[in-house]
Design a protein around this motif. Sequence first.
Motif, PDB file in Angstrom:
ATOM      1  N   PHE A 100      66.340   5.914  84.246  1.00 52.05           N
ATOM      2  CA  PHE A 100      65.885   7.163  84.854  1.00 52.05           C
ATOM      3  C   PHE A 100      64.496   6.991  85.459  1.00 52.05           C
ATOM      4  CE2 PHE A 100      63.085  10.859  83.801  1.00 52.05           C
ATOM      5  CZ  PHE A 100      63.403  11.626  84.913  1.00 52.05           C
ATOM      6  N   VAL A 101      63.591   6.384  84.698  1.00 47.94           N
ATOM      7  CA  VAL A 101      62.221   6.206  85.196  1.00 47.94           C
ATOM      8  C   VAL A 101      62.205   5.277  86.409  1.00 47.94           C
ATOM      9  CG1 VAL A 101      59.920   5.354  84.622  1.00 47.94           C
ATOM     10  CG2 VAL A 101      61.227   6.653  82.927  1.00 47.94           C
ATOM     11  N   LEU A 102      62.979   4.197  86.341  1.00 46.13           N
ATOM     12  CA  LEU A 102      62.998   3.214  87.428  1.00 46.13           C
ATOM     13  C   LEU A 102      63.734   3.723  88.662  1.00 46.13           C
ATOM     14  CD1 LEU A 102      62.536   0.337  88.540  1.00 46.13           C
ATOM     15  CD2 LEU A 102      64.653  -0.347  87.378  1.00 46.13           C
ATOM     16  N   LEU A 103      64.922   4.256  88.470  1.00 45.10           N
ATOM     17  CA  LEU A 103      65.782   4.608  89.599  1.00 45.10           C
ATOM     18  C   LEU A 103      65.640   6.055  90.043  1.00 45.10           C
ATOM     19  CD1 LEU A 103      68.998   2.779  88.322  1.00 45.10           C
ATOM     20  CD2 LEU A 103      67.246   1.898  89.886  1.00 45.10           C
ATOM     21  N   GLY A 104      65.334   6.943  89.081  1.00 46.66           N
ATOM     22  CA  GLY A 104      65.183   8.351  89.430  1.00 46.66           C
ATOM     23  C   GLY A 104      63.771   8.690  89.869  1.00 46.66           C
ATOM     24  N   LEU A 105      62.785   8.262  89.072  1.00 47.30           N
ATOM     25  CA  LEU A 105      61.388   8.550  89.381  1.00 47.30           C
ATOM     26  C   LEU A 105      60.758   7.477  90.264  1.00 47.30           C
ATOM     27  CD1 LEU A 105      60.115   9.851  85.914  1.00 47.30           C
ATOM     28  CD2 LEU A 105      61.076  11.159  87.828  1.00 47.30           C
ATOM     29  N   LYS A 106      61.482   6.374  90.488  1.00 48.22           N
ATOM     30  CA  LYS A 106      61.033   5.284  91.380  1.00 48.22           C
ATOM     31  C   LYS A 106      59.758   4.609  90.891  1.00 48.22           C
ATOM     32  CE  LYS A 106      64.061   6.986  94.498  1.00 48.22           C
ATOM     33  NZ  LYS A 106      65.320   6.371  94.885  1.00 48.22           N
ATOM     34  N   VAL A 107      59.613   4.459  89.589  1.00 45.13           N
ATOM     35  CA  VAL A 107      58.450   3.757  89.042  1.00 45.13           C
ATOM     36  C   VAL A 107      58.786   2.264  89.029  1.00 45.13           C
ATOM     37  CG1 VAL A 107      56.882   3.517  87.088  1.00 45.13           C
ATOM     38  CG2 VAL A 107      57.833   5.760  87.652  1.00 45.13           C
ATOM     39  N   GLY A 137      78.212   0.616  90.900  1.00 43.05           N
ATOM     40  CA  GLY A 137      78.958  -0.271  91.783  1.00 43.05           C
ATOM     41  C   GLY A 137      79.108   0.287  93.181  1.00 43.05           C
ATOM     42  N   ILE A 138      79.469   1.557  93.275  1.00 42.58           N
ATOM     43  CA  ILE A 138      79.616   2.195  94.582  1.00 42.58           C
ATOM     44  C   ILE A 138      78.272   2.269  95.289  1.00 42.58           C
ATOM     45  CG2 ILE A 138      80.208   4.358  95.749  1.00 42.58           C
ATOM     46  CD1 ILE A 138      82.293   4.782  93.480  1.00 42.58           C
ATOM     47  N   GLY A 139      77.227   2.619  94.540  1.00 45.38           N
ATOM     48  CA  GLY A 139      75.891   2.715  95.125  1.00 45.38           C
ATOM     49  C   GLY A 139      75.404   1.395  95.682  1.00 45.38           C
ATOM     50  N   LEU A 140      75.701   0.297  94.960  1.00 42.95           N
ATOM     51  CA  LEU A 140      75.286  -1.025  95.431  1.00 42.95           C
ATOM     52  C   LEU A 140      76.000  -1.401  96.720  1.00 42.95           C
ATOM     53  CD1 LEU A 140      75.191  -3.013  92.066  1.00 42.95           C
ATOM     54  CD2 LEU A 140      73.231  -2.279  93.415  1.00 42.95           C
ATOM     55  N   LEU A 141      77.295  -1.140  96.781  1.00 45.90           N
ATOM     56  CA  LEU A 141      78.067  -1.515  97.963  1.00 45.90           C
ATOM     57  C   LEU A 141      77.725  -0.649  99.170  1.00 45.90           C
ATOM     58  CD1 LEU A 141      81.591  -2.171  96.401  1.00 45.90           C
ATOM     59  CD2 LEU A 141      79.944  -3.865  97.224  1.00 45.90           C
ATOM     60  N   ALA A 142      77.466   0.638  98.917  1.00 45.37           N
ATOM     61  CA  ALA A 142      77.206   1.569 100.013  1.00 45.37           C
ATOM     62  C   ALA A 142      75.731   1.671 100.368  1.00 45.37           C
ATOM     63  CB  ALA A 142      77.755   2.954  99.653  1.00 45.37           C
ATOM     64  N   GLY A 143      74.866   1.038  99.576  1.00 51.58           N
ATOM     65  CA  GLY A 143      73.437   1.116  99.844  1.00 51.58           C
ATOM     66  C   GLY A 143      72.868   2.507  99.655  1.00 51.58           C
ATOM     67  N   LEU A 144      73.369   3.234  98.650  1.00 52.07           N
ATOM     68  CA  LEU A 144      72.928   4.599  98.403  1.00 52.07           C
ATOM     69  C   LEU A 144      71.543   4.648  97.770  1.00 52.07           C
ATOM     70  CD1 LEU A 144      76.228   6.105  96.914  1.00 52.07           C
ATOM     71  CD2 LEU A 144      75.471   6.147  99.302  1.00 52.07           C
ATOM     72  N   ASP A 145      70.850   5.735  97.965  1.00 58.26           N
ATOM     73  CA  ASP A 145      69.581   5.973  97.277  1.00 58.26           C
ATOM     74  C   ASP A 145      69.845   6.011  95.775  1.00 58.26           C
ATOM     75  OD1 ASP A 145      66.656   7.015  97.384  1.00 58.26           O
ATOM     76  OD2 ASP A 145      67.717   8.425  96.082  1.00 58.26           O
ATOM     77  N   THR A 146      68.891   5.527  95.000  1.00 57.22           N
ATOM     78  CA  THR A 146      69.107   5.398  93.556  1.00 57.22           C
ATOM     79  C   THR A 146      68.830   6.669  92.759  1.00 57.22           C
ATOM     80  OG1 THR A 146      66.834   4.636  93.166  1.00 57.22           O
ATOM     81  CG2 THR A 146      68.499   2.950  93.676  1.00 57.22           C
ATOM     82  N   SER A 147      68.345   7.715  93.398  1.00 57.65           N
ATOM     83  CA  SER A 147      67.933   8.900  92.646  1.00 57.65           C
ATOM     84  C   SER A 147      69.095   9.561  91.912  1.00 57.65           C
ATOM     85  CB  SER A 147      67.257   9.917  93.571  1.00 57.65           C
ATOM     86  OG  SER A 147      68.120  10.288  94.637  1.00 57.65           O
ATOM     87  N   GLY A 148      70.287   9.527  92.496  1.00 60.37           N
ATOM     88  CA  GLY A 148      71.440  10.156  91.852  1.00 60.37           C
ATOM     89  C   GLY A 148      71.784   9.495  90.537  1.00 60.37           C
ATOM     90  N   VAL A 149      71.960   8.176  90.561  1.00 60.25           N
ATOM     91  CA  VAL A 149      72.273   7.465  89.321  1.00 60.25           C
ATOM     92  C   VAL A 149      71.097   7.519  88.359  1.00 60.25           C
ATOM     93  CG1 VAL A 149      71.521   5.134  90.012  1.00 60.25           C
ATOM     94  CG2 VAL A 149      73.416   5.406  88.415  1.00 60.25           C
ATOM     95  N   GLY A 150      69.871   7.623  88.901  1.00 57.23           N
ATOM     96  CA  GLY A 150      68.698   7.734  88.047  1.00 57.23           C
ATOM     97  C   GLY A 150      68.701   9.007  87.224  1.00 57.23           C
ATOM     98  N   TYR A 151      68.966  10.125  87.865  1.00 59.06           N
ATOM     99  CA  TYR A 151      68.970  11.396  87.127  1.00 59.06           C
ATOM    100  C   TYR A 151      70.218  11.538  86.266  1.00 59.06           C
ATOM    101  CZ  TYR A 151      64.646  13.237  88.957  1.00 59.06           C
ATOM    102  OH  TYR A 151      63.307  13.429  89.211  1.00 59.06           O
ATOM    103  N   PHE A 152      71.323  10.935  86.669  1.00 59.39           N
ATOM    104  CA  PHE A 152      72.491  10.896  85.786  1.00 59.39           C
ATOM    105  C   PHE A 152      72.160  10.091  84.534  1.00 59.39           C
ATOM    106  CE2 PHE A 152      76.545   8.857  84.433  1.00 59.39           C
ATOM    107  CZ  PHE A 152      77.182  10.001  83.976  1.00 59.39           C
ATOM    108  N   SER A 153      71.356   9.045  84.692  1.00 61.43           N
ATOM    109  CA  SER A 153      70.938   8.246  83.540  1.00 61.43           C
ATOM    110  C   SER A 153      70.118   9.064  82.552  1.00 61.43           C
ATOM    111  CB  SER A 153      70.128   7.033  84.006  1.00 61.43           C
ATOM    112  OG  SER A 153      70.936   6.154  84.765  1.00 61.43           O
ATOM    113  N   LEU A 154      69.336  10.017  83.047  1.00 60.67           N
ATOM    114  CA  LEU A 154      68.592  10.905  82.146  1.00 60.67           C
ATOM    115  C   LEU A 154      69.561  11.723  81.303  1.00 60.67           C
ATOM    116  CD1 LEU A 154      65.996  12.230  81.115  1.00 60.67           C
ATOM    117  CD2 LEU A 154      66.127  13.803  83.074  1.00 60.67           C
ATOM    118  N   PHE A 155      70.613  12.242  81.924  1.00 55.29           N
ATOM    119  CA  PHE A 155      71.642  12.982  81.186  1.00 55.29           C
ATOM    120  C   PHE A 155      72.277  12.088  80.122  1.00 55.29           C
ATOM    121  CE2 PHE A 155      76.129  14.064  80.613  1.00 55.29           C
ATOM    122  CZ  PHE A 155      76.046  15.394  80.227  1.00 55.29           C
TER     123      PHE A 155
END
Length: 211
Positions: free
Chosen positions: A129-136, A75-93
């Motif tokens: 993770f693959v979509l948002l972290g690795l940007k596939v 939610g915060i990432g969507l509103l702030a327009g943040l890069d998705t890599s953080g939530v992507g790698y958190f998703s791997l965890f």
Amino acid sequence: MANVGLLYVGAVLFLNGMMLLGKVEAKAAAMLNLFVGAMQVVFPTVLIATAGNDTHTILAASGLYLFGFTYLYVGIGLLAGLDTSGVGYFSLFVAVMAVGYSVVNFRVLRDPPFGVIWLYWAFLWFLFFVLLGLKVEGITTYTGWVTAIEGWVTGAIPAILLLCGYWGRHGQVAILLAVFAVVVFGALWFVVGPGRHVRHRPGGVAAPGRP
């Protein structure tokens, strides 16, 4: 309390799936992610605080934070327009931990259906993770459909059955869930998997869990 949270997890997963499919604008999905994320942090905190020495209740509630933090992050990432890599790698965890919680449900909590449902979530978070972290980006449409379907199969439908007292910890239900996942998600891969044209690139991040 946890079952009520699960119902709204189904809602946010469905909405995030629609966002990935280009049906919902990213910032429009942010508010529900924040609402459900906050719920998924408050509810397990209350459950743990009132559990006393019930270690099974504490164990079951502990995994809910994985999803609460994910939704807040989204939610915060969507509103702030943040890069998705953080939530992507958190998703791997989260995906790795979800496999662990699946084992817990099978071996400790003796709940085979939710053992399978945790594997559903492990698979979905790995896709995040693959979509948002690795940007596939080639799996955007596939991930959107899996997210939307899991919103119903792992969230809304089990929640309603639990709230009405019709949910049971039966091995047959676990087998049915496993077969459904293999057949539906496998077929979906051949229909909308990588190599297909993706018309929509999400303007933010999406995500998922059990309350």
